[in-house]
Every structure is written in structure tokens, then in C-alpha cells.
Design a protein around this motif. Structure first.
Motif: not given
Ligand code: ADP
Length: 733
Positions: A59-86
Motif C-alpha cells: 500500500l505504501l509503495v502504491a501511495t508513493i508511486y501515486n504521489t510521484n505521478g501527481r507531482y510529475l504529471s506522469e501517467p506511467s506512475f499511476f499505472a505502476k501504483a495500480n499494479t502493486y494494488l492489483e
């Protein structure tokens, strides 16, 4: 068995330590370090096969990727966050309500960031129901739901949800002590209040968030609080303070790589500069955003920027450039169905065509704009369009139609508080009347217009002046930061210092600005009726003087004297209001020479009173000649005026040099000042003696104070009643 237990415990401790470390970095938005620690934790957890640990770390890894995606406006990070969740989904759904809720929360955060509001809403709804009986989790979810509604533009719902969270928190004594939770909900509350234009309350909440986030070392909440405070200041026209906050947000966002925030901060700064009529700096900020941060902008923000930039080019007489930007704004706005912005862009574009005398195109665009505006009602752009249509008709010599349109335009401008358009419209209207030979009407309009123009220019000037002050303040702050960085302890000191400066500036600026405006208006406008009272009193006395008895004559005398006195008070007030407003030059100035000039200017008074003025050698300082002469003259006049009845005035001027300033001391042998009055005398209109004893208006020292502030120094007095006074002003070296 035993050994296994020990290693298991050690493993868990190590795990907890890693998660704590990651969380700590995450809060400070040190995302790389946070991710690193979380990933090691996850590896550990996978090795030990502890489900709880795997869940926490993932959960923490996903949250960090999610935040990083938001900071950099980088969609691939959201996808990565999702993988961890799935990966952990089945695990999460069977390991207890709280983990399940946590899972939903993280998942909806990702959905939120990827713009899937509907799904996020559904998921959050489900999670809120599940969290019943677990107030901490429920409050967090309510706050997130409020955030979602805010992003979707449902402000009332946003308020309802955050309110629910807040009430829940207030009902629970234990949770009220949970600073993280309190900061979370207060922060959300502040965001909602801003959108609902409830600025004072937004400010209250964000101030609390600021101090909490600093205690908790939560970088994002700190930024959020500062940002809210900046917006509130800006809305209340405290541009200087707003600018300082935004600058701080900018610096901090840069430090943690929050690109999305950097872009918005630059836009806000640009907009303030535009308000201050500093178009160069405004354009620089907008350009920077378009050049380096375009990818972080949503479409609406892009349209706003294009319209703003176009407007600056239009205002600074660059219609061709303006046209380019309005065209871009229009294309985007139409594509995305931003109706208000597209109407505004059309109106602006049309006006630009009028400016380059392309009336045909101007007219086509103006009617398109009109059509859209009529659907939308009283929106920004209406006034521009009507006046522009009037202008087009005028140029086509359709005068009566032009009159009607411009009149409507002026009315709309007034409603929308657009002074610039109102002025433009009145000028045009006067011009039309003139062409029609209706000189009386043209004249009336022009004179009304000139008052308006005067007021406008004075606002413009005071804002430009504020712009200079801001530049100065920022430069000073920069210097201070450099200095402090050198001295190594910078974190703590810097925070403390900037807090202090902000507080002081806020108070000072507000006071000065209020007073200045009040003084200016009062002194200007009160003189006219006063002149009337004075003249009619004189006429009355001249006409009926012979018929009056002695008593009545004395009363008339009082009345005329009163008028004269009020007149001189108003003069003094006006002088106070305008001191330091002209663009006096700052240069190296020999203070010995300044004393000499003052001595010559005061020679009559000096001779009359047999005053002796001496001085030691004085330094050369950086300041303004006209201000310094005023300063010396005021202080010397006071030193002579407040002499003891039976003693000849003796005044001595010397300088004490400290590490970073010159202290100029003006010592007299006059009546002195009691301790309790030492501060009061610098306040405008404050005097210690009746006028029958010592004449004056009580404004001299207030002016001195203003002069000294303008030169970056301080002014104070050391004195004892009956033993003379020493006025000291300190100027930086
Ligand atoms: P004004 O001189 O017009 O009354 P100022 O603002 O210059 O107004 O001064 C405010 C008050 O401070 C004065 O009325 C006086 O009471 C006191 N003051 C100023 N200078 C001196 C001085 N050199 N010695 C004693 N009192 C002073």
C-alpha cells in the motif's frame, strides 16, 4: 520454536523501522528515499511471507508511486501504483475491515489522479459504509470524498462531507489529539472554504494547518496551507504578502519536485504581477509555465493563461501578438466547451481586430461573442464586447447605435467592476457625443471620466509602488536567505525569521495602505466643502459685519480660524499621504551637506530663536536627498520649537557607527518627553501640548517615521522630561 519466534520478532521490528522510515520520508515528500525504504520493506515482507507486512508495504509503495505521478504529471506512475494494488487485492479483501478500507482509499486516490471521478466516487461510497464504527478511517475517507467533490466542482457536497468528518472528529476526544488526522481534515476544510469564497475562515483553518504540518514535518500540507494563505492575501489585495507566500510555496515545491504546484504557483505570481501593472514580470512567469510545465496543466488552466497573456499584449499595444494568444484560447475553449472562457476569448479577439482596423472580422467575432454571452448572462467579457461593438459602429459612422451599445457596455463594466473598460467606454462615449455636436454631454462625460481616470491612475500608481516594494522585499529576503545559508543553521532560523517578517509585514503593510488611502481621500475631498465654509463665512462677515455685536464677531473669528486650522491639518495630511510616493532618486549622500542645506532653509527660525546647531563629522549614506532634507528639517524644527522658555536652544548632531548601521543622533536641550509618550509622538496627529503653548499639527514625526521606513531604517527617541531629547535615526550601511 523459540529461535524462530525471536527471528520473526526481529524481522517485524526491522520491518516496522523500514516502514516508519519510508513514511517519514514520504511525509517530507522525499519520494526517492521513501520509495527505496518501502521497496526494501516489501522485499523483506515477501521473504517472510507475512501477509500483513506485504499489505502494508505494498500500500505504501502504491501511495508513493501515486504521489510521484501527481507531482510529475506522469501517467506511467499511476499505472505502476495500480499494479502493486492489483497484486494485493485478494489479500486485502480478506484481511479485516481496516486493511480493506485502506485498500479502497489508496485505489480511489489513484482513480482520482487519473480523472476517473465516477469510479472513485463509487469506491469511496462503499468504503465509507464499510468504515462505520472505525471513526479514524471514516474521517479520512470523508475528507477524501470531500476532496473528490471539490475537484468535480460540487462545492456544496464537498462542504457537507468535510463537515461530517469534522463533526465526527469533534465528538471524539481521543481522535482530537491525533494531529495527523486534525491536519488532514482542517486542510480539506480550508480548501473547500476557499472555493466557497469564505476567505476568513479558510485563513483560520490554514493557519492551524500550517503550524500542525510544521510540527509533523508534513511538506505537502505545509505547502497547501501556505498556498491558501497566499490566495486569501491575494483576494484581499494584500499583494505583497501574497507574493511572499507564493514565493515560499514556489521554493518549497521546487525543493520537493512538485511540478504541478510549481506551475500553478508561477501562474498565480504572474497574475499578481499583472494586477500590479508589471507586465514584463507577469509575462515572464506565464512564459515559463508554457515552456517548462505545459504538461502539468489542465485544459482550463491553459485557456486562462492564453487569455491572460493575450490581454497583456492587448493592453501593451501589441495587437498582433494578442491575436495569436486569443486565437489559441478560443480554439482550446471551444474544443473543451469552456463556455465562459470561449465567450471571453471571442470578445477579446474581436476587440483586437478592431484595434488593427479589421472591422469586418471584428464584427463577425463580436456577434459570435454576443450570442454566447447572452446565453450565459452577466459574465466577464460582456462589457468588453459591448464597448467593442460600439466602437465598431462608431467607426462605421452608425452613431446612434454606437451610443446605445457603449452605454450598455459601461453599465456592464460597472457591474463587473472593470474600471479599465468603464474608462475606455466613457472616453468613447464622449467622443461619439462630440462627433454628434453634443458638446455639453461630451463635456460632462469627459469631466466625470477624468475624475475616474484620476482615481484609476492613483490606484495604478499605488499598485506599481507596491510592485517596487515587493521587488525590494524579495531582494532583501533573498539576501537574508543567502546570508543564513552561509551560516549553516538555516532551517530553523529561516522559518522563524520569515514568520516574523511575514507577521510584521502583514501588519505594517495593511496599516500603511489603509492610512495612506484614507489620508489621501480625506485630505483631497474635505478641502472642497471646507473652502466653501470659509468663503461663505467671510462673505457673511463682510456683508453683515457692521450689524453684528462684539460677541458675534468673536464667534466669526473662531469660525474662520477653525477653517484655517483645518485647512492646514488637511495640507499636512496630504503631505503625509504623498510622502515617499514620488520617484525620488536614491544615491550616495553626504549627510554633512544635508545638515547644511537644512540650516540654510531654517535660517529665519534659527536667527529668531538664537539657536545654536553644531555637528560632528557625519557619514555618507545611501538615500534620497529630498527625503533627508525633510527629515532633518522636521527634527531640527522640533528641537528648536520645543525649547525651554528661559534657555537658548542648543542642538548637536553626531553619528554612532555599529557593525551594520549608522545611528544619527540629534540632541537638544529642550523640554524633553516623558517616558510614557515616547511611542505616541510618532503617531499621526498625536501631540503632547495645547496649541496655545506650542503650535503644530502633530504630523511632523509621523512623516519622519515614514521617510525613515522608506529608506529601510528606524527612528526613535531617548529622553527624560525636562532634560532634553535625542532623536535617533538608524540607516543601514
Ligand atoms: P508637531 O510638532 O507638529 O506638534 P510632531 O509630530 O513633529 O508634531 O511632534 C509630535 C509631538 O512630539 C509634539 O507635539 C511634541 O509634543 C513632541 N516632540 C517632538 N519633538 C520634540 C522635541 N525635540 N522635544 C520635545 N518634544 C518633542
Amino acid at each position: 520454536m523459540r529461535t524462530a519466534e525471536v527471528t520473526h520478532r526481529q524481522g517485524t521490528e526491522q520491518m516496522d523501522a523500514l516502514l516508519r522510515e519510508s513514511h517519514f520520508h514520504f511525509l517530507a515528500r522525499n519520494l526517492k528515499k521513501a520509495l527505496n525504504a518501502a521497496q526494501i520493506a516489501l522485499d523483506f515482507a515477501r521473504q517472510s511471507k507475512s501477509e500483513q507486512d506485504i499489505l502494508k508495504a505494498s500500500l505504501l509503495v502504491a501511495t508513493i508511486y501515486n504521489t510521484n505521478g501527481r507531482y510529475l504529471s506522469e501517467p506511467s506512475f499511476f499505472a505502476k501504483a495500480n499494479t502493486y494494488l492489483e497484486e494485493i487485492e485478494p489479500l486485502a479483501l480478506r484481511s479485516g475491515i481496516l486493511t480493506e478500507v485502506d485498500f479502497y482509499k489508496t485505489k480511489s486516490e489513484i482513480l482520482l489522479n487519473t480523472g476517473n471521478y465516477e469510479e472513485a466516487r463509487a469506491l469511496l461510497g462503499k468504503a465509507i459504509v464499510k468504515s462505520t464504527g472505525h471513526p479514524r478511517a471514516e474521517i479520512q475517507l470523508l475528507s477524501l470524498r470531500s476532496h473528490l467533490e471539490l475537484l468535480s466542482g460540487n462545492y456544496q457536497e464537498a462542504l457537507d462531507f468535510v463537515q461530517r468528518g469534522l463533526e465526527m472528529l469533534e465528538r471524539n476526544n481521543e481522535l482530537e489529539k491525533d494531529r495527523t488526522l486534525v491536519a488532514e481534515i482542517y486542510n480539506q476544510m480550508a480548501q473547500v472554504l476557499i472555493k466557497r469564497n469564505d476567505f476568513s475562515r479558510a485563513l483560520e483553518y490554514s493557519q492551524k494547518v500550517l503550524s500542525l504540518s510544521r510540527e509533523l514535518k508534513d511538506a505537502e500540507k505545509e505547502l497547501s496551507a501556505l498556498n491558501t494563505m497566499a490566495i486569501v492575501s491575494s483576494v484581499k489585495s494584500n499583494y505583497k504578502i501574497a507574493m511572499q507566500y507564493f514565493q515560499e510555496v514556489l521554493d518549497k515545491s521546487e525543493a520537493i519536485g512538485f511540478r504541478h504546484n510549481i506551475a500553478h504557483c508561477l501562474i498565480n505570481i504572474g497574475t499578481i504581477y499583472a494586477h500590479l501593472y508589471n507586465y514584463d514580470d507577469a509575462l515572464e512567469r506565464y512564459d515559463q509555465v508554457l515552456l517548462n510545465y505545459r504538461d502539468t496543466l489542465d485544459d482550463y488552466t491553459k485557456v486562462v493563461i492564453f487569455n491572460n497573456v493575450g490581454n497583456i499584449h492587448y493592453t501593451t499595444d501589441k495587437p498582433l501578438l494578442a491575436k495569436e494568444y486569443f486565437e489559441k484560447a478560443l480554439t482550446y475553449a471551444q474544443e473543451k466547451h469552456f463556455k465562459e472562457e470561449s465567450a471571453l476569448a471571442l470578445a477579446q479577439l474581436s476587440r483586437t481586430h478592431t484595434a488593427i482596423d479589421d472591422l469586418k472580422q471584428a464584427e463577425i467575432l463580436a456577434y459570435q461573442a454576443l450570442e454566447q454571452i447572452e446565453l450565459l448572462g452577466d459574465i466577464n467579457g460582456k462589457q468588453i464586447n459591448l464597448i467593442n461593438l460600439g466602437d465598431i459602429s462608431f467607426r462605421k459612422k452608425e452613431y446612434h447605435k454606437a451610443l446605445e451599445l457603449v452605454e450598455k457596455g459601461i453599465e456592464a463594466a460597472r457591474k463587473l467592476h472593470d474600471d479599465a473598460s468603464e474608462i475606455k467606454g466613457s472616453r468613447l462615449l464622449a467622443h461619439i457625443y462630440e462627433t454628434l455636436g453634443e458638446y455639453q454631454k461630451a463635456y460632462e462625460l469627459l469631466s466625470a471620466y477624468s475624475t475616474m481616470q484620476e482615481a484609476f491612475v492613483s490606484v495604478q500608481q499605488s499598485r506599481q509602488f507596491m510592485d517596487l516594494e515587493i521587488k525590494n522585499a524579495l531582494k532583501e529576503k533573498q539576501k537574508e536567505i543567502e546570508q543564513l545559508t552561509k551560516e549553516n543553521e538555516y532551517q530553523a532560523l529561516l522559518l522563524e525569521k520569515s514568520d516574523q517578517i511575514e507577521r510584521q509585514n502583514q501588519e505594517l503593510l495593511q496599516m500603511n495602505e489603509d492610512l495612506r488611502q484614507f489620508a489621501y481621500v480625506a485630505s483631497h475631498d474635505l478641502k472642497e466643502p471646507l473652502r466653501m465654509i470659509g468663503s461663505y463665512a467671510q462673505i457673511l462677515e463682510r456683508m453683515y459685519g457692521s450689524k453684528l455685536d462684539e460677541k458675534a464677531k468673536t464667534y466669526f473669528g473662531y469660525m474662520i480660524e477653525g477653517v484655517a486650522r483645518m485647512n492646514s491639518l488637511l495640507d499636512a495630511l496630504l503631505k503625509y499621504a504623498t510622502v515617499g510616493k514620488s520617484d525620488e532618486e536614491f544615491e550616495q549622500i553626504d549627510l554633512n551637506y544635508m545638515v547644511e542645506v537644512s540650516r540654510v532653509n531654517l535660517s529665519v527660525l534659527i536667527k529668531e530663536t538664537k539657536a545654536k546647531i553644531t555637528n560632528d563629522h557625519l557619514p555618507t549614506i545611501y538615500g534620497s536627498k529630498s527625503l533627508l532634507v525633510q527629515l532633518f528639517q522636521n527634527l531640527l524644527t522640533n528641537a528648536i520649537k520645543f525649547r525651554k522658555p528661559d534657555t537658548l536652544p542648543e542642538i548637536h548632531i553626531n553619528c554612532v557607527e555599529t557593525a551594520d548601521e549608522y545611528q544619527i543622533r540629534i540632541r537638544d536641550n529642550g523640554i524633553g518627553i516623558a517616558l510614557e509618550n515616547k511611542e505616541r509622538i510618532f503617531v499621526i496627529f498625536q501631540r503632547l501640548h495645547p496649541r496655545s503653548k506650542y503650535d503644530g499639527t502633530g504630523i511632523g514625526l509621523a512623516i519622519c517615521q515614514k521617510i525613515i521606513h522608506r529608506m529601510g531604517g528606524r527612528l526613535w527617541v531617548e529622553s527624560e522630561l525636562g532634560k532634553g531629547s535625542t532623536f535617533i535615526f538608524a540607516l543601514p550601511k
